[in-house]
Design a protein around this motif. Structure first.
Motif, PDB file in Angstrom:
ATOM      1  N   LEU A   1      10.814  11.478  19.406  1.00 45.05           N
ATOM      2  CA  LEU A   1      11.806  11.690  18.344  1.00 45.05           C
ATOM      3  C   LEU A   1      12.578  10.399  18.076  1.00 45.05           C
ATOM      4  CD1 LEU A   1      13.142  15.148  19.541  1.00 45.05           C
ATOM      5  CD2 LEU A   1      12.246  14.710  17.251  1.00 45.05           C
TER       6      LEU A   1
ATOM      7  N   VAL B   1       9.909  22.279  13.425  1.00 45.64           N
ATOM      8  CA  VAL B   1       9.225  22.739  14.645  1.00 45.64           C
ATOM      9  C   VAL B   1       8.533  24.047  14.234  1.00 45.64           C
ATOM     10  CG1 VAL B   1       9.512  23.333  17.100  1.00 45.64           C
ATOM     11  CG2 VAL B   1      11.180  21.824  15.990  1.00 45.64           C
TER      12      VAL B   1
ATOM     13  N   ASP C   1       7.151  18.686  15.045  1.00 45.42           N
ATOM     14  CA  ASP C   1       7.420  18.612  16.483  1.00 45.42           C
ATOM     15  C   ASP C   1       6.791  19.851  17.139  1.00 45.42           C
ATOM     16  OD1 ASP C   1       8.521  17.841  18.864  1.00 45.42           O
ATOM     17  OD2 ASP C   1      10.613  18.176  18.298  1.00 45.42           O
TER      18      ASP C   1
ATOM     19  N   SER D   1       5.859  18.252  28.575  1.00 46.72           N
ATOM     20  CA  SER D   1       6.971  18.837  29.335  1.00 46.72           C
ATOM     21  C   SER D   1       6.854  20.346  29.516  1.00 46.72           C
ATOM     22  CB  SER D   1       8.305  18.528  28.654  1.00 46.72           C
ATOM     23  OG  SER D   1       8.569  17.160  28.720  1.00 46.72           O
TER      24      SER D   1
END
Ligand code: PMP
Length: 407
Positions: A107, A177, A210, A247
């Protein structure tokens, strides 16, 4: 003594830190059940596989992993990422990929690459707070439109673009997103994905997509990413920049992810990375390569999906029980990801409710942190992946008692 306050750069002079970080600071009491952070559960970390891969890497490659390494990323991870994306109908070459030091770094690179002070970013209301923080480092201006149950309000975004154009302003990019959005859990419908891409081409505005949660679908049918639709419908594409992280599907401690896009953009981002962190640790990259090539990540993802699906169901069941219709409390029902968005009656400010909740030993993130402008006050973000099933039930009970106590 230097007057430090007057020495800071314009861009960060007024910046007071990530609001989410401040929220988490109150959670040191072990009796508090936290539904605040976006933590994956350590129960799905592949501990023994990680240990084995780690040992192998340390045995064979210690001199290489302790050395500086290539800034764009490790060849072996590029190859693994190319294969990983193929299964999602995204077809890329190495020049389309930059390995990042996780999603937040991705980002940051997007913000640094495109934004000057005052530049406009179009966002959902609400949207991911970490993206707002990253783009705010460049002093971006956010123009938002309320998200709908089927995702971004694309018509509303078009109206905003037209209004901006009247004032000779063009947004730098649209940030979304699309899959199981953080913070609402909402997924963008296929129709809206196509509509958003059409808009991107009609007004010549790039999209930053994203995608940390794409593989964490528990219900419903997979939908194509904006990136793959762009490739398929627009002659190879080029308008979408994709941000990915390991992640949530592997482990956040490694801090590895990747950005994808047009080679031109990727080269620019690699140049920024040279000035910002140099290489992503090779050791961490090699563990991600092992995850993708040796650890049967499909079986792992199946396990994650089953595990989180169960938690989501328990959370929703308990919400139904403790928040009857007359309570005025409503919530989104997501098909995946790690979050839900809970709305309380208008007169309740969740930033204040947070402190009451702490007294009741339960925590969430106040919703106001997820707005680029004009925050709404009566929402909260709930994470259902980290707390145990028993804790989730107990947390809902405590939340219900807390809300009743202030009414
Ligand atoms: N984007 C979104 C939408 C996220 O939810 C997160 C993590 N919460 C990130 C980016 C950042 O991911 P990472 O932890 O890999 O930096």
């Amino acid at each position: 003594m230097i007057d430090w306050k007057n020495r800071y750069a314009d861009n960060i002079k007024d910046y007071q830190g990530y609001p989410l970080g401040k929220t988490l600071k109150y959670l040191s009491d072990p009796e508090i059940i936290s539904l605040a952070g976006g933590l994956p559960s350590p129960e799905i970390f592949q501990t023994s596989e990680l240990r084995a891969a780690s040992e192998k890497i340390l045995l064979n490659d210690v001199d290489k992993i302790m050395q500086y390494s290539a800034i764009p990323g490790e060849q072996s991870l590029f190859e693994a990422v190319i294969d990983f994306l193929k299964r999602d109908n995204i077809h890329l070459e190495k020049q389309n990929i930059l390995i990042t030091t996780s999603g937040q770094h991705g980002l940051d690179l997007a913000g640094r690459a495109f934004l000057d002070k005052g530049d406009i970013v179009l966002v959902d209301r609400p949207t991911f707070a970490g993206a707002l923080v990253a783009f705010n480092m460049e002093k971006a201006t956010f123009v938002g439109v309320d998200i709908e149950p089927d995702g971004t309000h694309v018509d509303g975004i078009e109206t905003k673009i037209k209004q901006l154009q009247k004032n000779n302003k063009t947004p730098k990019f649209i940030y979304v997103v699309p899959d199981f959005q953080n913070p609402t859990g909402i997924t963008m419908s296929l129709k809206k994905r196509k509509q958003l891409l059409k808009l991107s081409y009609a007004y010549d505005i790039p999209i930053v997509e994203d995608s940390p949660y794409r593989d964490l679908r528990y219900y419903g049918k997979d939908l194509p990413s904006l990136f793959s639709l762009d490739q398929e419908l627009y002659n190879g594409g080029g308008n979408v920049i994709g941000l990915y992280t390991f992640s949530k599907i592997f482990c956040p401690g490694l801090r590895v992810g990747f950005n994808i896009g047009h080679p031109e953009v990727i080269k620019k981002m690699a140049n920024i990375k040279e000035g910002n962190i140099l290489n992503t640790p090779k050791y961490n990259q090699d563990l991600c390569t092992a995850y993708l090539t040796q650890m049967d990540f499909n079986a792992h993802l199946d396990k994650c999906r089953a595990y989180y699906k169960d938690k989501l169901a328990i959370f929703l069941e308990t919400m139904e029980k403790y928040f009857p219709k007359e309570s005025g409390v409503t919530w989104t029902t997501s098909e995946g990801g790690l979050f839900l968005w809970v709305s309380v009656p208008d007169h309740i400010d969740t930033a204040q409710l947070f402190f009451e909740a702490i007294k009741h030993k339960v925590a969430f993130v106040p919703g106001e942190q997820f707005y680029g402008e004009n925050p709404e006050k009566n929402h909260m973000r709930i994470n259902f992946s980290f707390a145990s099933k028993e804790q989730l039930k107990e947390a809902v009970k405590r939340l219900s008692a807390c809300i009743k106590s202030i009414d």
